[in-house]
Scaffold this active site. Structure first.
Site, PDB file in Angstrom:
ATOM      1  CD  GLU A  95      -2.908  -1.208   0.408  1.00  0.00           C
ATOM      2  OE1 GLU A  95      -3.176  -0.171  -0.226  1.00  0.00           O
ATOM      3  OE2 GLU A  95      -3.486  -2.279   0.226  1.00  0.00           O
ATOM      4  CB  CYS A 132      -2.486   6.519   2.095  1.00  0.00           C
ATOM      5  SG  CYS A 132      -3.767   5.674   3.014  1.00  0.00           S
TER       6      CYS A 132
HETATM    7  P1  NAP Z   1       8.461   4.728   4.536  1.00  0.00           P
HETATM    8  O1  NAP Z   1       9.576   5.622   4.845  1.00  0.00           O
HETATM    9  O2  NAP Z   1       8.489   3.963   3.272  1.00  0.00           O
HETATM   10  O3  NAP Z   1       8.378   3.733   5.797  1.00  0.00           O
HETATM   11  C1  NAP Z   1       7.335   2.824   5.927  1.00  0.00           C
HETATM   12  C2  NAP Z   1       7.747   1.678   6.828  1.00  0.00           C
HETATM   13  O4  NAP Z   1       8.793   0.935   6.200  1.00  0.00           O
HETATM   14  C3  NAP Z   1       8.303   2.119   8.188  1.00  0.00           C
HETATM   15  O5  NAP Z   1       7.842   1.222   9.164  1.00  0.00           O
HETATM   16  C4  NAP Z   1       9.814   1.978   7.997  1.00  0.00           C
HETATM   17  O6  NAP Z   1      10.484   1.743   9.191  1.00  0.00           O
HETATM   18  C5  NAP Z   1       9.852   0.746   7.130  1.00  0.00           C
HETATM   19  N1  NAP Z   1      11.078   0.554   6.395  1.00  0.00           N
HETATM   20  C6  NAP Z   1      11.840   1.491   5.792  1.00  0.00           C
HETATM   21  N2  NAP Z   1      12.892   0.893   5.198  1.00  0.00           N
HETATM   22  C7  NAP Z   1      12.799  -0.434   5.454  1.00  0.00           C
HETATM   23  C8  NAP Z   1      13.588  -1.578   5.119  1.00  0.00           C
HETATM   24  N3  NAP Z   1      14.685  -1.474   4.402  1.00  0.00           N
HETATM   25  N4  NAP Z   1      13.183  -2.787   5.558  1.00  0.00           N
HETATM   26  C9  NAP Z   1      12.052  -2.928   6.270  1.00  0.00           C
HETATM   27  N5  NAP Z   1      11.264  -1.872   6.621  1.00  0.00           N
HETATM   28  C10 NAP Z   1      11.631  -0.658   6.210  1.00  0.00           C
HETATM   29  O7  NAP Z   1       7.060   5.476   4.542  1.00  0.00           O
HETATM   30  P2  NAP Z   1       6.500   6.521   5.616  1.00  0.00           P
HETATM   31  O8  NAP Z   1       7.258   7.782   5.429  1.00  0.00           O
HETATM   32  O9  NAP Z   1       6.407   5.909   6.971  1.00  0.00           O
HETATM   33  O10 NAP Z   1       5.001   6.694   5.129  1.00  0.00           O
HETATM   34  C11 NAP Z   1       4.578   7.682   4.233  1.00  0.00           C
HETATM   35  C12 NAP Z   1       4.160   7.069   2.925  1.00  0.00           C
HETATM   36  O11 NAP Z   1       3.263   6.002   3.155  1.00  0.00           O
HETATM   37  C13 NAP Z   1       3.418   8.037   2.038  1.00  0.00           C
HETATM   38  O12 NAP Z   1       3.994   8.010   0.774  1.00  0.00           O
HETATM   39  C14 NAP Z   1       2.005   7.499   1.988  1.00  0.00           C
HETATM   40  O13 NAP Z   1       1.345   7.718   0.772  1.00  0.00           O
HETATM   41  C15 NAP Z   1       2.175   6.056   2.225  1.00  0.00           C
HETATM   42  N6  NAP Z   1       0.998   5.492   2.847  1.00  0.00           N
HETATM   43  C16 NAP Z   1       0.210   4.656   2.129  1.00  0.00           C
HETATM   44  C17 NAP Z   1      -0.912   4.096   2.701  1.00  0.00           C
HETATM   45  C18 NAP Z   1      -1.800   3.156   1.940  1.00  0.00           C
HETATM   46  O14 NAP Z   1      -2.633   2.530   2.563  1.00  0.00           O
HETATM   47  N7  NAP Z   1      -1.666   3.047   0.652  1.00  0.00           N
HETATM   48  C19 NAP Z   1      -1.242   4.385   4.018  1.00  0.00           C
HETATM   49  C20 NAP Z   1      -0.433   5.260   4.737  1.00  0.00           C
HETATM   50  C21 NAP Z   1       0.691   5.804   4.123  1.00  0.00           C
HETATM   51  P3  NAP Z   1      11.261   2.919   9.998  1.00  0.00           P
HETATM   52  O15 NAP Z   1      10.254   3.937  10.321  1.00  0.00           O
HETATM   53  O16 NAP Z   1      11.808   2.191  11.166  1.00  0.00           O
HETATM   54  O17 NAP Z   1      12.303   3.422   9.040  1.00  0.00           O
END
Ligand code: NAP
Length: 535
Positions: free
Chosen positions: A256, A295
């Site tokens: 997602e 999102c």
């Molecule tokens: P993100 O930086 O991609 O991080 C998301 C999750 O992935 C966090 O728990 C992060 O952990 C983890 N992560 C990062 N690198 C990783 C790796 N190499 N291995 C395993 N896990 C890893 O995203 P975000 O900034 O939290 O969220 C914002 C984005 O999410 C926006 O673009 C939004 O559109 C999207 N979003 C989508 C939805 C949907 O349902 N489609 C819902 C909400 C948000 P750490 O925090 O520990 O780095």
């Protein structure tokens, strides 16, 4: 000061240094710390697979549903504390915090109820038996069986409560144990919720694990029956989907990700109509709720060219009333973005869009937050842009500004052009269309529908009762094609497909009937299972 711990192997573990701070985005004060490593993640996943999985699969849907109900009740009992934590660590207003926390308890309760309805079954029977030979005896029956692995959930920073428990609810009901990892920066609410359910809910050992802090080598321990449900940015999703263990084990992955959701004003909606009022209200809510860090928030507002000024005036009037500041201060209606990195991203994103669109309200500058200490807090103003040419403004369809920002895009009033512009986003979670004209809507849905996971149609008769489009309901699927990740969650029974394997069992009709239970071949709820295909 609070130090978050991880719940692995049925015990709490502090992890090891270095520590990462969790910050209050209104004051920039450190609220808590979490470890960045030192956890035995491989053994924790094994424990979930070998202890939690069998325990859960031995339970009926009704029993699993009862666990979800206990979770919902326990968390609801701590609602006020959770709302306070959300205001502190997420910068959420009380309303935003309720959206997240009540969304979590509501989704748990909804799936608890589904479990009760499904009753004593432990698997799903998928459709009618297929006759496989000239006689009637030898048949093939499809069933959906829980995967004997562990469901790893990796969540985004913006919905620590709902994001965690909408996934937990579906996995547990389907029969898979869970390891849940919230985003580190805003993990306080999810961590406290994990503590509450561990303390208050009679969870069988191994069914629930929780990782506070970065993922470390978590994904290096995934196996062929495990699943990875990821919510976050498209970039992270792409790299996780391409991980060695994921590819080698054909680990099932649901992503997602980003989404450039659209609100489309149809040409038949007039100024002053109910649908017009709902359109203005929904766009303003979507831009400002959770400071636009949703999102499903609307990023692109499609308007017939001759109505652009009316729309800009109406949105500008409402957005000018927004009071930005510390959400604990009276009168504040929009909080800060969640982290300093997020502030920088939003500012850079607004600059990027403004190369192709005019800023008519707000802008990229950091602003002072009402009630916040001077010079502190990650505050931005609601920002509205207008692009004169929807096709030339390529960045608007390419770059998600994850903050209180949207762009008005003119179109020629035809359904075909509106659908083409929606499709430029390359895949969205949800679009909303405000229209009544049946032919226009049919053309629009045929063109734009496949670019979305969900389309909300606000016509005159439902303008006053439609749920806000940003609200994800457990009964309808959540996810979207292309840029949105290509995933699908929730949707009642449909959400359980991800956590189960469809198996074609070929054999003697009478014997299979006895194995799978009385009503297997007739559809509907049977003794041993329950028919799939929607609720
Ligand atoms: P993100 O930086 O991609 O991080 C998301 C999750 O992935 C966090 O728990 C992060 O952990 C983890 N992560 C990062 N690198 C990783 C790796 N190499 N291995 C395993 N896990 C890893 O995203 P975000 O900034 O939290 O969220 C914002 C984005 O999410 C926006 O673009 C939004 O559109 C999207 N979003 C989508 C939805 C949907 O349902 N489609 C819902 C909400 C948000 P750490 O925090 O520990 O780095």
């Amino acid at each position: 000061m609070t130090r978050l711990q991880s719940y692995l192997l049925d015990a709490w573990h502090p992890g090891s240094e270095p520590l990462r701070p969790l910050v209050d985005p209104s004051t920039e004060d450190t609220l808590a710390w979490t470890a960045a490593g030192g956890l035995a993640l491989g053994p924790a996943l094994d424990h979930a697979r070998t202890v939690g999985g069998p325990a859960l699969r031995a339970m009926s849907f009704a029993e699993r549903g009862a666990l979800l109900k206990e979770m919902s009740r326990a968390l609801h009992g701590a609602r006020e504390e959770l709302l306070d934590l959300s205001m502190a660590n997420n910068g959420a207003t009380r309303g935003d915090a309720k959206f997240d926390v009540d969304g979590a308890t509501g989704t748990l309760a909804w799936y608890a109820n589904l479990g009760r309805t499904l009753g004593d079954g432990r698997w799903q029977v998928d459709g009618e038996a297929e006759r496989l030979s000239s006689g009637a005896r030898f048949v093939g029956q499809h069933v959906r069986l829980p995967r004997p692995g562990v469901a790893v959930h990796v969540n985004a920073f913006n919905f620590p409560a709902w994001g965690t428990f909408e996934k937990v609810a579906v996995s547990i009901l389907a029969g898979m144990p869970v390891l849940s990892k919230p985003a580190t920066a805003t993990a306080l609410v999810a961590w406290r919720m994990a503590q509450i359910i561990v303390e208050k809910v009679a969870l069988p050992p191994g069914v629930f694990s929780f990782l506070a802090g970065p993922a470390g080598d978590l994904l290096d321990h995934l196996g062929p029956q495990d699943v990875l449900a990821f919510t976050g940015s498209a970039g992270t999703g792409q790299s996780l989907r391409g991980g060695d263990r994921v590819l080698a084990g054909s680990v099932r992955v649901n992503v997602e990700a980003d989404s450039l959701n659209a609100a489309v004003l149809g040409p038949d909606v007039g100024l002053g109509d109910d649908a017009w009022a709902t359109f203005v209200r929904n766009v303003v809510t979507d831009m400002t709720q959770k400071t636009g860090q949703k999102c499903t928030a609307v990023r692109r507002v499609l308007v017939p060219r001759d109505r652009v000024q009316d729309v800009v005036d109406a949105l500008g009037q409402e957005l000018s009333r927004v009071v930005v500041g510390d959400p604990r201060v009276d009168g504040v209606t929009m909080g800060p973005v969640a982290t300093e990195a997020q502030l920088r991203d939003v500012q850079a994103g607004i600059h990027r869009l403004s190369a192709q669109a005019r800023v008519v309200l707000g802008g990229a500058d950091r602003v002072a937050g009402q009630g916040a200490p001077a010079g502190k807090g990650y505050f931005v103003a609601p920002t509205l842009l207008v692009a004169d040419d929807a096709f030339a403004a390529t960045e608007v369809h390419r770059h998600e500004v994850f903050g209180p920002c949207a762009t008005v895009l003119p179109y020629d009033g035809t359904a075909a052009q509106a659908a083409r512009v929606v499709g430029l986003g390359q895949g969205s979670l949800v679009s909303t269309v405000y229209a009544d004209d049946r032919d226009w809507l049919g053309d629009f849905l045929l063109g734009a529908g496949p670019w979305n996971g969900r389309v909300q149609v606000v016509s005159a008769k439902v303008a006053d009762q439609a749920t806000p489009p940003g609200m994800v309901l457990p009964s309808c699927v959540h996810g979207g094609p292309g840029r949105a990740g290509g995933g699908e969650e929730l949707g009642g029974l449909r959400g359980m497909d991800f956590y189960t394997n469809r198996v074609a069992v070929q054999g003697d009709r009478g014997l299979l009937n006895r194995v799978f239970g009385g009503g297997v071949f007739g559809g509907g709820v049977s003794g041993g299972g329950v028919s799939g295909g929607g609720d």
